[in-house]
Design an enzyme around this catalytic site. Structure first.
Site: not given
Ligand code: PGA
Length: 254
Positions: A11, A13, A97, A99, A171, A177, A217
């Site tokens: 992903n 983003k 997601h 976010e 998630e 992140g 992560s």
């Molecule tokens: P990350 O994000 O691997 O940077 O933690 C995962 C995601 O938001 O899909």
């Protein structure tokens, strides 16, 4: 026994312009050892979808968008429909997601509508759920995930039928992140809970078919341990999918 094929999804983003996207896909595609053992998927920003589709060529990489609207067309400034994505070469779409949920106020009701629109258009939805740190610390993690599943998959529950093209992603928000991954035991526990929920709502066949990805992560150092758990069927990778070397290591985790 039915074997779920692992899926490693990147992903991106809101990162990478068209040229950078094309360079990254080419590097990833060179690094994939075997598409027999693992499915690979990339979710670039909307602006890179067409170029990435072209750069994929005949390589075994699925293309996904990071979001879409549930309507087919009309006066929805700034939105993109499932049909538009499909015509751009997408086979999948990430929905709900964290976010999107936290920064853009997407509710599980909205996600349910998007999931339905995606499936009707022939796209495979990757439906994300996850609890915040506060919710986990209050001991509410399982309850929160169940609530998100119940509402985000409401239409399927009413029909008592969920197509096996649906992919779920757990998630935990506190792991996205942050560099802080859920331990493999913590992740497995939640994945097992989600699988049990699928069985109760849709039966054993669906339970064994649906893939549940872990996200938060994921990196080359922890992917193999996570993937060794029986109910973790793949990874949704953010940060570590933006560099070819780390993403390729994740793909070739075996
Ligand atoms: P990350 O994000 O691997 O940077 O933690 C995962 C995601 O938001 O899909």
């Amino acid at each position: 026994m039915f074997q779920r094929k692992p899926l490693i999804a990147g992903n991106w983003k809101m990162n990478l312009d068209i040229d950078e996207s094309v360079r990254l896909v080419k590097a990833i595609s060179r690094g994939i050892k075997s598409s027999e053992t693992v499915d690979v998927l990339l979710a670039p920003p909307f602006t890179s979808l067409s170029a990435v589709r072209q750069a994929i060529g005949n390589a075994n990489i699925f293309l996904a968008a990071q979001n879409m609207h549930w309507e087919k067309k009309g006066a929805y400034t700034g939105e993109i429909s499932a049909e538009m994505l499909q015509k751009t070469g997408c086979t999948h779409v990430i929905l709900g997601h964290s976010e999107r949920r936290s920064l853009f106020n997407e509710t599980s009701e909205m996600i349910d509508r998007k999931v339905q629109a995606a499936v009707h258009a022939g796209l495979f939805p990757i439906v994300c759920v996850g609890e915040t740190l506060e919710q986990r610390e209050k001991g509410q993690a399982f309850e929160v995930i169940e609530d998100q599943l119940v509402v985000s998959l409401k239409n399927f529950r009413e029909d008592q039928d969920m197509p096996s093209s649906v992919i779920l992603a757990y998630e935990p928000v506190w792991a996205i992140g942050t560099g802080r991954t859920a331990s493999q035991e913590e992740a497995q526990k939640m994945h097992q809970f989600i699988r049990g929920w699928i069985r109760r709502n849709f039966g054993v066949e669906t339970e064994t078919q649906i893939r549940i990805l872990y996200g938060g992560s994921v990196k080359p150092e922890n992917v193999a341990d996570l993937m060794s758990e029986p109910d973790i069927d793949g990874a949704l990778v953010g940060g570590a999918s933006l560099k070819a070397d780390s993403f390729v290591k994740i793909i070739n985790f075996k």
